[in-house]
Structures are given as C-alpha cells and as structure tokens.
Design a protein around this motif. Structure first.
Motif, short mmCIF file in Angstrom:
data_model
loop_
_atom_site.label_atom_id
_atom_site.label_comp_id
_atom_site.label_asym_id
_atom_site.label_seq_id
_atom_site.Cartn_x
_atom_site.Cartn_y
_atom_site.Cartn_z
N ASN A 53 42.08 35.71 -3.40
CA ASN A 53 43.32 36.38 -3.72
C ASN A 53 43.64 36.19 -5.20
O ASN A 53 43.55 35.07 -5.72
CB ASN A 53 44.49 35.81 -2.91
CG ASN A 53 44.28 35.98 -1.42
OD1 ASN A 53 44.66 36.99 -0.84
ND2 ASN A 53 43.67 34.99 -0.79
N GLN A 54 44.01 37.26 -5.87
CA GLN A 54 44.42 37.17 -7.26
C GLN A 54 45.59 38.13 -7.49
O GLN A 54 45.51 39.32 -7.17
CB GLN A 54 43.26 37.51 -8.20
CG GLN A 54 43.53 37.16 -9.65
CD GLN A 54 42.26 37.15 -10.48
OE1 GLN A 54 41.24 37.70 -10.07
NE2 GLN A 54 42.29 36.53 -11.65
N SER A 89 39.87 40.10 -1.84
CA SER A 89 38.46 40.38 -1.55
C SER A 89 37.98 39.45 -0.44
O SER A 89 38.04 38.22 -0.58
CB SER A 89 37.61 40.17 -2.82
OG SER A 89 36.24 40.34 -2.54
N LEU A 90 37.52 40.04 0.67
CA LEU A 90 36.95 39.29 1.78
C LEU A 90 35.43 39.44 1.72
O LEU A 90 34.90 40.54 1.81
CB LEU A 90 37.47 39.82 3.12
CG LEU A 90 36.96 39.12 4.38
CD1 LEU A 90 37.41 37.66 4.41
CD2 LEU A 90 37.44 39.85 5.63
N ASN A 91 34.75 38.31 1.55
CA ASN A 91 33.30 38.31 1.36
C ASN A 91 32.62 37.67 2.55
O ASN A 91 32.91 36.51 2.90
CB ASN A 91 32.94 37.54 0.09
CG ASN A 91 33.67 38.06 -1.14
OD1 ASN A 91 33.27 39.05 -1.73
ND2 ASN A 91 34.76 37.39 -1.50
N LEU A 92 31.71 38.40 3.18
CA LEU A 92 30.95 37.91 4.33
C LEU A 92 29.47 37.96 3.99
O LEU A 92 28.92 39.03 3.68
CB LEU A 92 31.22 38.75 5.59
CG LEU A 92 32.67 38.84 6.08
CD1 LEU A 92 33.38 40.04 5.46
CD2 LEU A 92 32.71 38.96 7.58
N LYS A 93 28.82 36.81 4.06
CA LYS A 93 27.41 36.71 3.71
C LYS A 93 26.58 36.58 4.98
O LYS A 93 26.73 35.62 5.74
CB LYS A 93 27.19 35.51 2.80
CG LYS A 93 25.75 35.30 2.37
CD LYS A 93 25.64 34.08 1.48
CE LYS A 93 24.19 33.83 1.10
NZ LYS A 93 24.06 32.60 0.27
N PHE A 94 25.66 37.56 5.20
CA PHE A 94 24.80 37.52 6.38
C PHE A 94 23.53 36.71 6.12
O PHE A 94 23.08 35.94 6.96
CB PHE A 94 24.44 38.94 6.81
CG PHE A 94 25.62 39.73 7.31
CD1 PHE A 94 26.21 39.44 8.53
CD2 PHE A 94 26.16 40.75 6.55
CE1 PHE A 94 27.30 40.14 8.98
CE2 PHE A 94 27.26 41.47 7.00
CZ PHE A 94 27.82 41.17 8.22
N ASN A 95 22.92 36.91 4.97
CA ASN A 95 21.76 36.12 4.57
C ASN A 95 21.72 36.08 3.04
O ASN A 95 22.73 36.33 2.39
CB ASN A 95 20.46 36.70 5.17
CG ASN A 95 20.27 38.16 4.82
OD1 ASN A 95 20.53 38.60 3.71
ND2 ASN A 95 19.81 38.94 5.80
N TYR A 128 43.80 32.22 -5.92
CA TYR A 128 43.77 31.34 -4.76
C TYR A 128 42.63 31.77 -3.85
O TYR A 128 42.60 32.91 -3.39
CB TYR A 128 45.09 31.37 -4.01
CG TYR A 128 45.15 30.43 -2.82
CD1 TYR A 128 44.77 29.10 -2.95
CD2 TYR A 128 45.59 30.86 -1.58
CE1 TYR A 128 44.83 28.22 -1.88
CE2 TYR A 128 45.65 30.00 -0.49
CZ TYR A 128 45.28 28.68 -0.65
OH TYR A 128 45.32 27.82 0.41
N LYS A 129 41.69 30.86 -3.60
CA LYS A 129 40.51 31.17 -2.80
C LYS A 129 40.54 30.35 -1.51
O LYS A 129 40.78 29.14 -1.54
CB LYS A 129 39.25 30.87 -3.60
CG LYS A 129 37.96 31.20 -2.86
CD LYS A 129 36.75 31.09 -3.78
CE LYS A 129 36.58 29.70 -4.30
NZ LYS A 129 35.34 29.56 -5.10
N ILE A 130 40.30 31.02 -0.39
CA ILE A 130 40.32 30.38 0.92
C ILE A 130 38.94 30.54 1.57
O ILE A 130 38.42 31.65 1.66
CB ILE A 130 41.39 31.00 1.84
CG1 ILE A 130 42.76 31.01 1.17
CG2 ILE A 130 41.46 30.27 3.17
CD1 ILE A 130 43.81 31.79 1.94
#
Length: 369
Positions: free
Chosen positions: A288-289, A310-316, A276-278
């Motif tokens: 979430n897996q 896994s929380l992924n934050l993309k800056f650039n 499940y991806k949010i």
C-alpha cells in the motif's frame, strides 16, 4: 645370600649401561634440544612484545571468490534504507530490477454465444538503483508500463500507460530518521482517448499525451523508516508542478489549469507519503502506498489524495499474478474519485543485487558502515 643379591644387582647395572648405543645418545640429544627451544623462559615475561595481529571486524566475511546474489521475488514495493541495511557488501551501489510481460488472447469460430477475437499485451518494468555510504542514502526508482488490446473490427486501444521516476536523497540524523529531499516525475508515453464517447478516435480526439499532463513534485523534509515494511516521508516544503505541453489541451479547467493557454501550473504546499507492506501468506504480499498534498497558496483544505495498492501472488520462480488498484482525488482536475484496476498473470523475471568482494582485502563488510 645378601652378597649374592648385591653381585647380581651390580651385574645388571653394568649390563644395562652396555645397551646404550651411540644412536640412542644421538636421539636423546635431539629430544633435549627440542625441549630447550620450546620451553617457557619465565624471565622473558618481564619484557613482553606486542605483535600486531590483523583481525576481521565483526559481521565481516572472508571470501576467496566474487560473491554474487541474485534475488527473484514478486515483491514490487520500493526499497527503503531498512530493506538493505544488513546486506553484506563492500559495493555502495545496490541494484534490483523486475520485468513483467502479460498476454491475453481470445479467438472464436462459429461460437454460438458470440465473441470477438482479441489479443492483449502488458509490459512493465520496475528498477531500483540505490547508493548507500555512511550516513548518506540515495534511492532511484524507475517504473514504466504500457499495454494494449487489439480486437477484430476495432482500432488498437491502450490499456495501461505510465512513466513514474522517483529520486530520494536522505542523510541519517538518528536511528530510523533521515533528512530527506527528492523529486518525482509522472507522465505517459502515447496519446490517450475516451473510447466511451468515441469508439474509433483519431489523433485530434486525444485527451492526453506525453507531458500533457506531466507532473513534477520537488521538496525537502524528513523520513521515518523503522523497518522494511513501513516508511513515512513528510515534506513541509513541497512544490507541485503540472505541465500541459499541448496547445489543444491548454484550456481552463483541464488538468487544473487556471486560464487558456497556460502550459504550467505551480503549487506550493506540504506532502506526506506513506508506504506500508503486508505479508499475507508465503509468496503473497500486499503493498500500500498513499500520497497526500495540500496547497498552501489556495484552498489548503482541499487535499489531493493518490493511493496505489498492489497484491502480488507468486506461483513459482517466473509465473506471478499482480492485481493493482489505484485511486486519485484532485479537486482541481475533476470533482470526482478517479479509479483504475488491473489484473495480470504472466512472466516475471527479476535481476538482483550483484556484490563483488574487495580485490585487495577480500573482505565483505556490512552495507552500512
């Protein structure tokens, strides 16, 4: 007066006829021929001819050159059939890879508060290789990671170490439903130690290593995938195999082994895997897996649970932050909840789907026929 007007009219007619030259006659004849060649012959409609005119299928795109699409995203979630169902490519192979490298470093000199010089590195790779043709679908996912930290006065210690290889084959039964079968292999690269009990361990102090343990899950069932953010795999027949290929670690109770000297433990049960991806914000997503396994042969009420967030934050384009949290409960190994948390800020480079047009037709078709 009337006679005068009649004479004048005759003279004007004769004068106008005298103005028509040979050139004018030639132009008029050419115009008449063109009109005759393009005029509609009504009698010909009684015997029409059907001409085969080649047309492109709906959703097809005519291209004159090769088409290359490179994706650069911080999304690390596994690919699903719905996530690639609309990709316009004749090629049946789909490829996506993500490479991450994180550095941590600290140094101190005459620092009153104290501290210890250290440097840490974590490298991760995540590759998806997908094949899709008609109703057939195969997803191969390779995840590997290794990290270590080196501090003054201490031996080098690893901070992350895993190998996760998954293959899933599906045959489309109906919209969003697939007959599913596949396997998953889990292990690590190098020996692991308990640094809390032994700050300066040697090889004989190892508590794990490659294929000690190693896990293999193999089963058959069905999968449900309504969209790219949600997938459920249910396998009522699933084999779980635990390998401990190290004589020192082959004693009862270690990694669920039932007797000393046992190198492999076999379990047969049911497995459920949920993805499940949010998308929280732009360039911020939470994946979430969770995996559930119940052993038919022994204590089916004891369900093994494996969760990964896994929380992924993309800056650039290249700089990303990834926060992971893993939890494992396996009653046969240890009657406690196992937890692991990591945070990393570093460089991420993605390799994305390269699609080439058909050299004969020059047409890009939908990914799924």
């Amino acid at each position: 007066m009337k006679k005068v007007l009649v004479v004048f009219a005759v003279v004007m007619v004769l004068f106008s006829k005298a103005q028509i030259t040979d050139y004018q006659k030639l132009i008029d004849s050419i115009s008449q021929k063109r009109w005759d060649s393009t005029a509609l012959d009504i009698d010909s409609l009684s015997n029409p001819k059907i001409i085969d005119i080649r047309s492109l299928k709906k959703d097809s795109v005519q291209l004159t050159n090769n088409m290359v699409i490179v994706s650069n995203t911080s999304d690390t979630s596994p690919l699903t059939p719905s996530s690639i169902i609309n990709l316009p490519t004749l090629k049946r192979w789909f490829f996506f890879g993500q490479n991450s490298l994180v550095f941590n470093q600290s140094s101190f000199a005459n620092w009153y508060a104290g501290g210890n010089n250290n440097i840490g590195v974590i490298g991760k790779v995540n590759y998806n290789i997908v094949y899709k043709k008609n109703r057939h679908y195969m997803d191969n996912n390779i995840q590997m990671g290794y990290g270590f930290v080196s501090s003054t006065g201490q031996s080098t210690r690893k901070t992350d170490d895993y190998i996760n290889i998954m293959t899933n084959y599906g045959y489309e039964l109906a919209q969003h439903y697939y007959l599913s079968t596949g396997f998953q292999f889990l292990s690590q690269f190098t020996p692991g130690f308990n640094y809390a009990n032994n700050p300066d361990p040697v090889y004989d102090d190892r508590i794990s290593k490659f294929m000690a343990p190693g896990y293999l899950n193999l089963g058959i069932g069905v999968s449900y995938n309504p969209n790219e953010n949600f997938q459920v795999i249910f396998r009522p027949v699933n084999g779980k195999f635990t390998f401990v290929l190290d004589k020192k670690l082959q004693f009862a109770g270690n990694y669920g082994l039932e007797r000393d000297g046992q190198s492999m433990r076999s379990e047969l049960g049911a497995m459920v895997n949920v993805l499940y991806k949010i998308k929280l914000f732009k360039d911020v997503n939470f994946v979430n897996q969770v995996n559930f396994f119940s052993n038919y042969l022994q204590h089916s009420e004891r369900v093994d649970i494996n969760y990964s967030g896994s929380l992924n934050l993309k800056f650039n384009k290249y700089i990303t932050t990834v926060i992971t949290y893993d939890m494992v409960y396996d009653h046969d190994q240890i009657k406690r909840l196992q937890r692991k948390q990591t945070l990393g800020v570093g460089v991420t480079y993605n390799l994305g789907y390269k699609m080439e047009r058909d050299t004969k037709t020059g047409i890009i078709k939908p990914f799924v026929n």
